[in-house]
Write a protein that holds these residues in place. Structure first.
Motif, PDB file in Angstrom:
ATOM      1  N   PHE A 199       0.998  -1.483   0.034  1.00 37.03           N
ATOM      2  CA  PHE A 199       0.006  -0.029   0.079  1.00 37.03           C
ATOM      3  C   PHE A 199       0.984   1.236   0.069  1.00 37.03           C
ATOM      4  CE2 PHE A 199      -2.397   3.406   2.239  1.00 37.03           C
ATOM      5  CZ  PHE A 199      -3.558   3.368   1.175  1.00 37.03           C
ATOM      6  N   GLY A 200       1.895   1.373   1.084  1.00 34.34           N
ATOM      7  CA  GLY A 200       2.802   2.368   0.835  1.00 34.34           C
ATOM      8  C   GLY A 200       3.359   2.541   2.466  1.00 34.34           C
ATOM      9  N   ILE A 201       4.174   3.773   2.615  1.00 32.14           N
ATOM     10  CA  ILE A 201       4.978   4.019   3.710  1.00 32.14           C
ATOM     11  C   ILE A 201       4.702   5.542   3.887  1.00 32.14           C
ATOM     12  CG2 ILE A 201       7.156   4.380   4.764  1.00 32.14           C
ATOM     13  CD1 ILE A 201       8.253   2.234   2.576  1.00 32.14           C
ATOM     14  N   PHE A 202       4.074   5.549   5.183  1.00 33.44           N
ATOM     15  CA  PHE A 202       4.076   6.971   5.800  1.00 33.44           C
ATOM     16  C   PHE A 202       5.338   7.379   6.546  1.00 33.44           C
ATOM     17  CE2 PHE A 202      -0.219   5.124   5.698  1.00 33.44           C
ATOM     18  CZ  PHE A 202      -0.945   6.462   5.238  1.00 33.44           C
ATOM     19  N   SER A 203       5.870   8.456   6.533  1.00 32.51           N
ATOM     20  CA  SER A 203       7.157   8.881   7.140  1.00 32.51           C
ATOM     21  C   SER A 203       7.359  10.578   7.538  1.00 32.51           C
ATOM     22  CB  SER A 203       8.092   8.333   6.478  1.00 32.51           C
ATOM     23  OG  SER A 203       8.358   9.119   4.922  1.00 32.51           O
ATOM     24  N   VAL A 204       8.110  10.830   7.995  1.00 37.60           N
ATOM     25  CA  VAL A 204       8.515  12.256   8.379  1.00 37.60           C
ATOM     26  C   VAL A 204       9.595  12.670   7.577  1.00 37.60           C
ATOM     27  CG1 VAL A 204       8.772  14.020  10.079  1.00 37.60           C
ATOM     28  CG2 VAL A 204       7.388  11.870  10.840  1.00 37.60           C
ATOM     29  N   ALA A 205       9.401  13.808   6.698  1.00 34.66           N
ATOM     30  CA  ALA A 205      10.449  14.330   5.936  1.00 34.66           C
ATOM     31  C   ALA A 205      10.825  15.813   6.715  1.00 34.66           C
ATOM     32  CB  ALA A 205       9.986  14.471   4.447  1.00 34.66           C
ATOM     33  N   ILE A 206      11.883  16.221   6.493  1.00 39.62           N
ATOM     34  CA  ILE A 206      12.398  17.438   7.075  1.00 39.62           C
ATOM     35  C   ILE A 206      12.542  18.515   5.768  1.00 39.62           C
ATOM     36  CG2 ILE A 206      14.155  18.829   8.442  1.00 39.62           C
ATOM     37  CD1 ILE A 206      14.591  16.291   9.752  1.00 39.62           C
ATOM     38  N   ARG A 207      11.820  19.619   5.849  1.00 42.70           N
ATOM     39  CA  ARG A 207      12.080  20.594   4.942  1.00 42.70           C
ATOM     40  C   ARG A 207      13.203  21.408   5.308  1.00 42.70           C
ATOM     41  NH1 ARG A 207       6.097  22.863   3.393  1.00 42.70           N
ATOM     42  NH2 ARG A 207       5.242  21.071   2.729  1.00 42.70           N
ATOM     43  N   ALA A 208      14.027  21.836   4.441  1.00 34.65           N
ATOM     44  CA  ALA A 208      15.238  22.553   4.875  1.00 34.65           C
ATOM     45  C   ALA A 208      14.823  23.890   4.998  1.00 34.65           C
ATOM     46  CB  ALA A 208      16.435  22.522   4.009  1.00 34.65           C
ATOM     47  N   GLY A 255       2.862   2.362  -2.400  1.00 32.99           N
ATOM     48  CA  GLY A 255       3.437   1.182  -2.885  1.00 32.99           C
ATOM     49  C   GLY A 255       2.936   0.789  -4.287  1.00 32.99           C
ATOM     50  N   LYS A 256       3.586  -0.429  -4.515  1.00 32.87           N
ATOM     51  CA  LYS A 256       3.107  -1.021  -5.897  1.00 32.87           C
ATOM     52  C   LYS A 256       1.642  -1.191  -6.118  1.00 32.87           C
ATOM     53  CE  LYS A 256       7.572  -3.375  -6.668  1.00 32.87           C
ATOM     54  NZ  LYS A 256       8.039  -4.786  -6.674  1.00 32.87           N
ATOM     55  N   MET A 257       1.110  -1.765  -5.126  1.00 32.16           N
ATOM     56  CA  MET A 257      -0.509  -2.054  -5.338  1.00 32.16           C
ATOM     57  C   MET A 257      -1.324  -0.846  -5.573  1.00 32.16           C
ATOM     58  SD  MET A 257      -3.110  -3.739  -2.655  1.00 32.16           S
ATOM     59  CE  MET A 257      -2.913  -2.026  -1.493  1.00 32.16           C
ATOM     60  N   LEU A 258      -1.178   0.240  -4.837  1.00 34.26           N
ATOM     61  CA  LEU A 258      -1.654   1.617  -4.985  1.00 34.26           C
ATOM     62  C   LEU A 258      -1.394   2.313  -6.143  1.00 34.26           C
ATOM     63  CD1 LEU A 258      -3.649   3.742  -3.517  1.00 34.26           C
ATOM     64  CD2 LEU A 258      -1.623   4.692  -2.552  1.00 34.26           C
ATOM     65  N   LEU A 259      -0.078   2.184  -6.506  1.00 38.22           N
ATOM     66  CA  LEU A 259       0.416   2.871  -7.839  1.00 38.22           C
ATOM     67  C   LEU A 259      -0.345   2.024  -9.228  1.00 38.22           C
ATOM     68  CD1 LEU A 259       4.205   3.256  -7.301  1.00 38.22           C
ATOM     69  CD2 LEU A 259       2.303   5.105  -7.631  1.00 38.22           C
ATOM     70  N   ALA A 277      -3.170   0.621  -8.690  1.00 42.21           N
ATOM     71  CA  ALA A 277      -4.537   0.795  -9.096  1.00 42.21           C
ATOM     72  C   ALA A 277      -5.179   2.191  -9.436  1.00 42.21           C
ATOM     73  CB  ALA A 277      -5.159   0.842  -7.362  1.00 42.21           C
ATOM     74  N   VAL A 278      -3.881   3.221  -9.200  1.00 45.17           N
ATOM     75  CA  VAL A 278      -4.075   4.398  -9.850  1.00 45.17           C
ATOM     76  C   VAL A 278      -3.779   4.464 -11.204  1.00 45.17           C
ATOM     77  CG1 VAL A 278      -3.371   6.911  -9.482  1.00 45.17           C
ATOM     78  CG2 VAL A 278      -3.776   5.539  -7.429  1.00 45.17           C
ATOM     79  N   GLU A 279      -2.949   3.911 -11.440  1.00 44.51           N
ATOM     80  CA  GLU A 279      -2.571   3.951 -12.886  1.00 44.51           C
ATOM     81  C   GLU A 279      -3.674   3.257 -13.837  1.00 44.51           C
ATOM     82  OE1 GLU A 279       1.285   1.861 -13.541  1.00 44.51           O
ATOM     83  OE2 GLU A 279       2.179   3.617 -12.546  1.00 44.51           O
ATOM     84  N   GLY A 280      -4.606   2.256 -13.307  1.00 39.71           N
ATOM     85  CA  GLY A 280      -5.515   1.575 -13.871  1.00 39.71           C
ATOM     86  C   GLY A 280      -6.917   2.288 -13.697  1.00 39.71           C
ATOM     87  N   ALA A 281      -6.701   3.464 -13.000  1.00 33.11           N
ATOM     88  CA  ALA A 281      -8.154   4.115 -12.789  1.00 33.11           C
ATOM     89  C   ALA A 281      -8.510   5.090 -13.829  1.00 33.11           C
ATOM     90  CB  ALA A 281      -8.015   5.314 -11.469  1.00 33.11           C
ATOM     91  N   GLY A 282      -9.819   5.584 -13.960  1.00 35.18           N
ATOM     92  CA  GLY A 282     -10.340   6.286 -15.277  1.00 35.18           C
ATOM     93  C   GLY A 282      -9.686   7.794 -15.072  1.00 35.18           C
ATOM     94  N   ASP A 283     -10.525   8.877 -15.595  1.00 38.01           N
ATOM     95  CA  ASP A 283      -9.962  10.079 -15.413  1.00 38.01           C
ATOM     96  C   ASP A 283     -10.299  10.793 -14.447  1.00 38.01           C
ATOM     97  OD1 ASP A 283      -9.528  12.833 -15.970  1.00 38.01           O
ATOM     98  OD2 ASP A 283     -11.583  13.353 -17.033  1.00 38.01           O
TER      99      ASP A 283
END
Length: 100
Positions: free
Chosen positions: A47-56, A82-86, A88-94
């Motif tokens: 599905f994917g990864i949630f994380s914390v990023a630091i904006r400089a 993640g791959k599954m979510l990507l 699903a989105v790539e196969g989605a309509g408009d």
């Protein structure tokens, strides 16, 4: 899709009541929020990864005065699909059709 629609989908897909699905959704969001607040990653397989990023820190400009201002470093939540979510989105309509 709003919160109520997500709760209905969870309830119908899992056999839980709407109240149980709401509790499960609340527990999920609280768990992810707490983990990110501690600087941890939350990995959910394909599905994917949630994380914390630091904006400089950077220099910006006040739009009213055009005066240069220093914008401090900032932590922000980040999600990497993640791959599954990507897939699903790539196969989605408009995507614009969903916003209307």
């Amino acid at each position: 899709m709003d919160r109520d629609e997500i709760i209905k989908a969870i309830a119908s897909g899992s056999g839980l009541t709407a109240e149980q699905a709401a509790s499960a959704l609340d527990a999920f969001t609280a768990t992810v929020t707490d983990a990110l607040g501690q600087g941890k990653k939350v990995s959910m397989g394909d599905f994917g990864i949630f994380s914390v990023a630091i904006r400089a820190a950077r220099t910006g400009h006040n739009p009213r005065t055009n005066e240069a201002i220093e914008i401090p470093e900032k932590k922000t939540p980040k999600f990497r699909p993640g791959k599954m979510l990507l897939g699903a989105v790539e196969g989605a309509g408009d995507p614009q059709a969903d916003d209307e």
